[in-house]
Enzyme design. Structure first.
Site, mmCIF file in Angstrom:
data_model
loop_
_atom_site.group_PDB
_atom_site.id
_atom_site.type_symbol
_atom_site.label_atom_id
_atom_site.label_comp_id
_atom_site.label_asym_id
_atom_site.label_seq_id
_atom_site.Cartn_x
_atom_site.Cartn_y
_atom_site.Cartn_z
ATOM 1 C CG ASP A 134 -0.249 0.124 2.516
ATOM 2 O OD1 ASP A 134 0.910 -0.308 2.601
ATOM 3 O OD2 ASP A 134 -0.842 0.648 3.469
ATOM 4 C CD GLU A 135 4.099 3.064 3.484
ATOM 5 O OE1 GLU A 135 5.252 3.476 3.287
ATOM 6 O OE2 GLU A 135 3.695 2.630 4.564
#
Length: 356
Positions: free
Chosen positions: A106-107
């Site tokens: 998610d990053e």
DNA sequence: TCTGGGGTCCTTAGGCAG
DNA sequence: TCTGCTGCCTAAGGACCC
């Protein structure tokens, strides 16, 4: 390295919970907690509604249940999160022609220095991501990964924060040193013992004192951190260094037969994972966590990389049997490291031929 | 009612080679 | 031959990240 860099950090807002809400829109607005179901499960992600009750990731699920009994608890589905993650970062790569370092599902960091109007491009990208994937993304922009990362976390969710190094120094001056990536609970506590609680105090700290306490390298690094000095590059292709499987038992285990059976399964899982990536490993390691939370790792490096389950199991079992298991075991793990790609030729002759 | 699973990197220490 | 220095490898532990 350009004198002035522009780096963006993109961070999906409560990613796993958001993926679950896309599949179950009727849960929107409710507190949602993604967590395992066992007695020793922890919270993986909490929706912002759940966070208002004090629920946060890494908290024991039992505690989350007490804090917010009305929350909807959902078991994690990593296949779904991986699929959504691939979809999202593929759109980013398609839209922005710049180096990208994905650091988790998610990053990611983007090196947007070379883009003409990076901020406009990023704003447009965030809108498109929300439209096409349904995922809300927070963005931080700055001259380094550290500034970008801190900025993206600043006013989550759905924030778009742009800060210079100097602005970051001022903005986070009164925050705990633990907001700085790389300073965890242990280091924050050790700093506090020196009377250093805030970022501002660390900025002003006597470097000699830090060096005395943390060592040459770490001492300097801590002070640089507080001043938001960071020249670490955005790395686009990082090779996998190790692969592991581990399990925490619902109830501590003492029977050797049960431990050995589990070890076989974990070793086979690791080999399968390496097979999918076309990798083999030379270092086989086991990990034990006893009921008192002491950890023991034992490792052995062999001459030729392998992912043969039979061999890995045999070596892992030998490590386990050589270790006198004195206490009930809470966690058991298997790891393969010193990884090599399949196509790599055996280096046995090279070492004889190469000078030095 | 305690504290997951997947990783990375750093430090320290000892063996060994040049 | 002995000693010191340096670099490299492995092992173990620990901090940190999501």
């Amino acid at each position: 390295v350009p004198a002035r860099r522009v780096i963006a950090h993109l961070d999906c807002d409560s990613f796993y919970a958001s993926v679950e809400l896309l599949r179950r829109p009727q849960l929107r607005g409710l507190p949602v907690v993604v967590a395992g179901s066992g007695p020793r499960a922890v919270v993986t992600t909490a929706s912002y509604e759940a966070r208002r009750f004090g629920v946060h990731s890494a908290m024991p699920a039992s505690q989350a249940r007490r804090l917010c009994p009305q929350a909807v608890f959902i078991a994690p589905d990593f296949d779904a999160y991986r699929a959504k993650s691939r979809e999202l970062w593929a759109i980013v790569a398609e839209r922005l022609p710049c180096p990208m370092q994905q650091v988790s599902l998610d990053e990611a960091y983007l090196e947007v220095t070379a883009l003409e109007r990076p901020l406009a491009a990023l704003r447009e990208l965030v809108g498109e991501l929300r439209e096409r994937t349904g995922i809300s993304v927070s963005v931080g922009v700055g001259p380094s990964r550290l500034v970008a990362k801190t900025a993206s976390d600043w006013r989550k969710p759905a924030c778009f924060a742009v800060l210079s190094r100097e602005q970051a120094c001022r903005q986070f001056a009164s925050c705990s040193t633990a907001i700085l990536q790389g300073i965890g609970p242990k280091t924050a506590r050790r700093l506090a013992e020196l009377g250093i609680e805030t970022v501002a105090e660390l900025q002003r700290a006597d470097e000699a004192r830090l060096v005395e306490r943390f060592g040459e390298r770490a001492g300097r690094w801590l002070k640089a951190r507080a001043r938001f000095e960071d020249d670490s590059p955005v790395q686009t292709d990082r090779a996998l260094k190790s692969r592991s499987s581990e399990v925490t038992f619902d109830v501590d285990v003492s029977e050797p037969a049960r431990l050995e059976q589990t070890l076989r399964r974990l070793a086979a899982e690791v080999c399968e994972g390496l097979g999918r990536r076309g990798l083999r490993g030379r270092t086989i390691a086991i990990k034990l966590r006893y009921d008192d939370w002491t950890n023991v790792t034992r490792a052995r490096t062999i001459a030729h990389a392998t992912r043969e389950p039979e061999l890995v199991i045999e070596l892992a079992l030998a490590l386990l049997r050589a270790q006198a298991v004195a206490r009930p075991v809470r966690l058991l793990g298997v790891r393969l490291a010193s990884l090599e790609a399949d196509d790599r030729p055996a280096p046995a002759q090279l070492s004889l031929l190469a000078p030095q």
